[in-house]
Design a protein around this motif. Structure first.
Motif, PDB file in Angstrom:
ATOM      1  N   ILE A   1     -19.162 -15.519  48.655  1.00 24.38           N
ATOM      2  CA  ILE A   1     -18.859 -15.625  50.090  1.00 24.38           C
ATOM      3  C   ILE A   1     -19.411 -14.418  50.844  1.00 24.38           C
ATOM      4  O   ILE A   1     -19.985 -14.548  51.933  1.00 24.38           O
ATOM      5  N   LYS A   2     -19.233 -13.250  50.243  1.00 20.71           N
ATOM      6  CA  LYS A   2     -19.721 -12.025  50.888  1.00 20.71           C
ATOM      7  C   LYS A   2     -21.235 -12.031  51.033  1.00 20.71           C
ATOM      8  O   LYS A   2     -21.783 -11.508  52.011  1.00 20.71           O
ATOM      9  N   ASN A   3     -21.912 -12.624  50.056  1.00 18.91           N
ATOM     10  CA  ASN A   3     -23.380 -12.630  50.058  1.00 18.91           C
ATOM     11  C   ASN A   3     -23.945 -14.021  50.317  1.00 18.91           C
ATOM     12  O   ASN A   3     -25.020 -14.354  49.819  1.00 18.91           O
ATOM     13  N   LYS A   4     -23.208 -14.831  51.075  1.00 20.74           N
ATOM     14  CA  LYS A   4     -23.649 -16.213  51.281  1.00 20.74           C
ATOM     15  C   LYS A   4     -25.030 -16.292  51.921  1.00 20.74           C
ATOM     16  O   LYS A   4     -25.823 -17.191  51.605  1.00 20.74           O
ATOM     17  N   ASP A   5     -25.325 -15.371  52.796  1.00 17.22           N
ATOM     18  CA  ASP A   5     -26.657 -15.395  53.423  1.00 17.22           C
ATOM     19  C   ASP A   5     -27.758 -15.079  52.417  1.00 17.22           C
ATOM     20  O   ASP A   5     -28.900 -15.530  52.573  1.00 17.22           O
ATOM     21  N   ASN A   6     -27.426 -14.305  51.395  1.00 16.26           N
ATOM     22  CA  ASN A   6     -28.439 -13.942  50.404  1.00 16.26           C
ATOM     23  C   ASN A   6     -28.847 -15.105  49.508  1.00 16.26           C
ATOM     24  O   ASN A   6     -29.828 -15.011  48.774  1.00 16.26           O
ATOM     25  N   PHE A   7     -28.064 -16.199  49.552  1.00 20.47           N
ATOM     26  CA  PHE A   7     -28.472 -17.386  48.798  1.00 20.47           C
ATOM     27  C   PHE A   7     -29.740 -18.007  49.405  1.00 20.47           C
ATOM     28  O   PHE A   7     -30.384 -18.844  48.779  1.00 20.47           O
ATOM     29  N   LEU A   8     -30.069 -17.598  50.637  1.00 22.62           N
ATOM     30  CA  LEU A   8     -31.273 -18.104  51.294  1.00 22.62           C
ATOM     31  C   LEU A   8     -32.497 -17.259  50.983  1.00 22.62           C
ATOM     32  O   LEU A   8     -33.599 -17.551  51.465  1.00 22.62           O
ATOM     33  N   LEU A   9     -32.314 -16.203  50.195  1.00 21.42           N
ATOM     34  CA  LEU A   9     -33.479 -15.414  49.794  1.00 21.42           C
ATOM     35  C   LEU A   9     -34.387 -16.246  48.899  1.00 21.42           C
ATOM     36  O   LEU A   9     -33.912 -16.992  48.030  1.00 21.42           O
ATOM     37  N   LYS A  10     -35.672 -16.111  49.094  1.00 18.35           N
ATOM     38  CA  LYS A  10     -36.615 -16.816  48.226  1.00 18.35           C
ATOM     39  C   LYS A  10     -36.503 -16.281  46.801  1.00 18.35           C
ATOM     40  O   LYS A  10     -36.289 -15.089  46.593  1.00 18.35           O
ATOM     41  N   GLU A  11     -36.642 -17.203  45.851  1.00 16.90           N
ATOM     42  CA  GLU A  11     -36.544 -16.816  44.450  1.00 16.90           C
ATOM     43  C   GLU A  11     -37.718 -15.913  44.081  1.00 16.90           C
ATOM     44  O   GLU A  11     -38.874 -16.247  44.328  1.00 16.90           O
ATOM     45  N   ILE A  12     -37.407 -14.734  43.508  1.00 16.70           N
ATOM     46  CA  ILE A  12     -38.489 -13.804  43.160  1.00 16.70           C
ATOM     47  C   ILE A  12     -38.718 -13.737  41.652  1.00 16.70           C
ATOM     48  O   ILE A  12     -39.635 -13.068  41.190  1.00 16.70           O
ATOM     49  N   SER A  13     -37.849 -14.417  40.884  1.00 13.83           N
ATOM     50  CA  SER A  13     -38.070 -14.446  39.436  1.00 13.83           C
ATOM     51  C   SER A  13     -39.218 -15.407  39.124  1.00 13.83           C
ATOM     52  O   SER A  13     -39.469 -16.368  39.855  1.00 13.83           O
ATOM     53  N   THR A  14     -39.910 -15.138  38.045  1.00 13.88           N
ATOM     54  CA  THR A  14     -41.038 -15.987  37.667  1.00 13.88           C
ATOM     55  C   THR A  14     -40.534 -17.225  36.929  1.00 13.88           C
ATOM     56  O   THR A  14     -39.426 -17.221  36.376  1.00 13.88           O
ATOM     57  N   PRO A  15     -41.332 -18.296  36.909  1.00 14.47           N
ATOM     58  CA  PRO A  15     -40.933 -19.494  36.134  1.00 14.47           C
ATOM     59  C   PRO A  15     -40.660 -19.168  34.673  1.00 14.47           C
ATOM     60  O   PRO A  15     -39.747 -19.733  34.063  1.00 14.47           O
ATOM     61  N   GLY A  16     -41.440 -18.253  34.109  1.00 14.17           N
ATOM     62  CA  GLY A  16     -41.225 -17.870  32.721  1.00 14.17           C
ATOM     63  C   GLY A  16     -39.876 -17.210  32.513  1.00 14.17           C
ATOM     64  O   GLY A  16     -39.181 -17.468  31.514  1.00 14.17           O
ATOM     65  N   GLU A  17     -39.485 -16.339  33.457  1.00 14.43           N
ATOM     66  CA  GLU A  17     -38.183 -15.687  33.360  1.00 14.43           C
ATOM     67  C   GLU A  17     -37.057 -16.691  33.460  1.00 14.43           C
ATOM     68  O   GLU A  17     -36.070 -16.613  32.709  1.00 14.43           O
ATOM     69  N   ARG A  18     -37.183 -17.636  34.375  1.00 14.68           N
ATOM     70  CA  ARG A  18     -36.136 -18.647  34.522  1.00 14.68           C
ATOM     71  C   ARG A  18     -36.036 -19.528  33.279  1.00 14.68           C
ATOM     72  O   ARG A  18     -34.951 -19.923  32.859  1.00 14.68           O
ATOM     73  N   PHE A  19     -37.183 -19.835  32.683  1.00 10.73           N
ATOM     74  CA  PHE A  19     -37.203 -20.694  31.503  1.00 10.73           C
ATOM     75  C   PHE A  19     -36.506 -20.013  30.323  1.00 10.73           C
ATOM     76  O   PHE A  19     -35.646 -20.603  29.668  1.00 10.73           O
TER      77      PHE A  19
END
Length: 450
Positions: free
Chosen positions: A182-200
Motif C-alpha cells: 500500500i505504501k509503495n502502490k505507485d511503485n507497482f507502475l515502475l517498468k520492469e528492469i529485471s532481465t527475462p533471464g533473471e525472471r526465468f
C-alpha cells in the motif's frame, strides 16, 4: 463468433496498451527500485522463524510415523493439558488427501519464501516481482492457516504451539506485505528492469527448490513408513496419550446393530465391538480368536458383533480383484447357520470355515452343516443367491462400502474405526479410551486382559 472473438481480442489489446502507457521509467536518483532492503530483512527474519517451526514439525512427524524404537517426548513441545504437538501431527487432518503431509507442505512454502526474500535482498532489480509473488503466496497461506486453526480449536481439541508459530508468521508476513504494497502502490507502475533471464531463473529455481524440499521430506516419510510399519505402530499403540488423541480426533461413524447380526457374548452387553471379516482371510481368523478372548474375560461388559465384507467380486463390487473367490459362498453358509441355529450356530460354523480355509475351494458347506447337525435341506436353500442369507451379505457389504472399507479385518467401537496399529496386545487400551471418552464420569473403566 468471429466478431465476438475479434472484439475480445481488441479489448484485451486495449487493456494492455493502457496499462503499458501508465508504466513509468525507473529513476535511480529517486532511491532503491520499488522499495529498500528493510522490508525484505523483516520478512527474512519471519521466514527463518517459519522455516524452523515447519522444519521441526516435519522432523517430528517423520519421527512419529517411522521410529521403530520408543519416541521420546520432545523438549520443544512437551504435552501439557490440551497442548500436544504429537497429537496434532498424528491425527487424520495432519495429511491432505491422506498422502501430503501438511507440515512438509508448510516447509516447502517457507523455502520458497526464503528464496524470494533473498533474491530481493541481493538483486534490487527483482524487488517488484518478488513482492508480487510474496503477496500471492501469503494470501494462499492464510487460507491454510485459518483452516488448521479451526481444526485445532473446534475439531481435535488439542493445540500445537509450533503450529501456532507457523500461523503467526503467515499473518505477520501478510501484514508486512500489505503495508509495504500500500505504501509503495505507485511503485507497482515502475517498468520492469529485471532481465527475462533473471525472471526465468527466479521463478523456475524457486519452484524447483520448494518442490525438492517437499519431495525429499515426503519420500523419506513414505520410505520409512514402509520399512518400519509393523514396529512403529506397536510403539504408538503403547502410548495411552497418543491412543486417546488419535481416536478422539478420528471421524465418527454410525453403524447399526440389529438382532439380525451374529453376536458373540451377551447380546445385552453395553459395549459392542463390531468386526468386519472375511472367512477366507487368514488374518481375520487370528484376529477373531483374539477378540473372542477379550469378550470371554469380560462377560456381560462387551460383545463381538459380526459383519460380512468378503473380498470377492462375486458379492462385493468395491474390490478390484477376486482376492478370496470362496469368501461369498462361505459368508452365505455361515449366515445360513445363524438363521438355523442363532449366534451359537453361526460361531460354530464360522470356526469350521476358519479352521478349514484351505478346503473352501471344495465347497464343504453341506458337509460342515451336517457335522453340526443342521437341517441340510433348509441349509441348502439358504445358500442360493437370492436367499435371506444372501440378502444379509449384500446389506453388510453395502455398509462396508459406505464406510469406505477396502480390506479385512476392520474393527469399530463406539462409532470409531480402530486403526490397524492399535490391534494386538494394545487393542484393549484403545477400547478403554473410547469407552471412557463416551462416559467421562467412568474414569476407572477397565477391561480385563485375555
Amino acid at each position: 463468433m468471429e466478431n465476438i472473438s475479434s472484439s475480445q481480442r481488441n479489448g484485451l489489446s486495449e487493456w494492455f496498451r493502457r496499462r503499458s502507457s501508465m508504466l513509468v521509467d525507473y529513476n535511480p536518483a529517486a532511491g532503491p527500485y520499488f522499495t529498500g532492503r528493510r522490508p525484505f530483512l523483516i520478512l527474512l527474519v519471519l521466514a527463518l522463524i517459519g522455516t524452523f517451526a515447519a522444519g521441526f514439525l516435519t522432523y517430528r512427524h517423520l519421527i512419529l510415523v517411522s521410529n521403530t524404537g520408543g519416541v521420546p517426548e520432545s523438549a520443544l513441545c512437551r504435552a501439557q493439558g490440551n497442548i500436544n504437538c504429537d497429537a496434532i501431527l498424528m491425527n487424520d487432518y495432519a495429511t491432505i488427501l491422506g498422502f501430503v503431509s501438511s507440515s512438509a507442505l508448510g516447509l516447502m512454502g517457507f523455502v520458497f519464501v526464503l528464496w524470494i526474500v533473498l533474491n530481493g535482498l541481493w538483486n534490487e532489480r527483482m524487488r517488484k516481482i518478488a513482492w508480487t509473488f510474496l503477496a500471492i503466496y501469503f494470501f494462499a497461506a492464510i487460507g491454510f492457516s485459518w483452516y488448521y486453526i479451526y481444526i485445532m480449536m473446534f475439531v481435535v481439541d488439542y493445540i500445537c504451539t509450533w503450529c501456532i508459530v507457523v500461523h503467526a508468521v503467515n499473518f505477520s508476513s501478510l501484514a508486512v506485505v500489505l503495508v509495504v504494497a500500500i505504501k509503495n502502490k505507485d511503485n507497482f507502475l515502475l517498468k520492469e528492469i529485471s532481465t527475462p533471464g533473471e525472471r526465468f531463473y527466479f521463478v523456475t529455481l524457486g519452484i524447483a527448490l520448494a518442490l525438492l524440499s517437499f519431495a525429499v521430506a515426503t519420500a523419506l516419510e513414505k520410505m520409512l513408513v514402509v520399512e518400519d510399519m509393523h514396529v512403529k505402530y506397536e510403539e504408538l499403540a503403547n502410548d495411552p496419550a497418543v491412543i486417546a488423541a488419535v481416536l478422539k480426533s478420528s471421524p465418527s461413524y454410525e453403524i447399526p446393530v440389529s438382532p439380525n447380526d451374529p453376536v458373540y457374548g451377551s447380546p445385552s452387553a453395553p459395549h459392542n465391538l463390531i468386526f468386519f471379516s472375511d472367512f477366507q482371510c487368514p488374518i481375520c481368523a487370528r484376529t477373531e480368536g483374539y477378540l473372542k478372548k477379550i469378550v470371554s474375560v469380560n462377560q456381560g461388559v462387551i460383545n463381538l458383533v459380526y459383519k460380512n465384507f468378503p473380498l470377492s467380486t462375486e458379492c462385493n463390487s468395491s474390490v478390484l480383484g477376486n482376492l478370496h473367490p470362496m469368501a461369498c459362498p462361505a459368508a452365505r453358509a455361515a449366515y445360513a447357520a445363524f438363521l438355523l441355529a442363532g449366534s451359537k450356530g453361526f460361531w460354530s460354523y464360522g470356526d469350521k470355515l476358519f479352521e478349514s480355509q484351505k478346503l473352501l475351494n471344495k465347497n464343504p458347506w453341506l458337509q460342515f452343516a451336517q457335522t453340526l447337525g443342521f437341517d441340510t435341506s433348509r441349509f441348502e436353500r439358504l445358500l442360493e443367491p437370492q436367499s435371506q442369507a444372501a440378502k444379509k451379505i449384500e446389506e453388510d457389504v453395502a455398509l462396508g462400502i459406505k464406510l469406505k472399507l477396502n480390506s479385512t479385518p476392520q474393527l469399530f467401537f463406539k462409532g470409531k474405526r480402530i486403526p490397524e496399529n492399535f490391534r494386538g496386545p494394545y487393542l484393549v487400551e484403545a477400547l478403554e479410551e473410547l469407552a471412557k471418552a463416551e462416559n467421562p464420569d467412568d474414569k476407572d473403566f477397565r477391561l480385563k486382559r485375555p
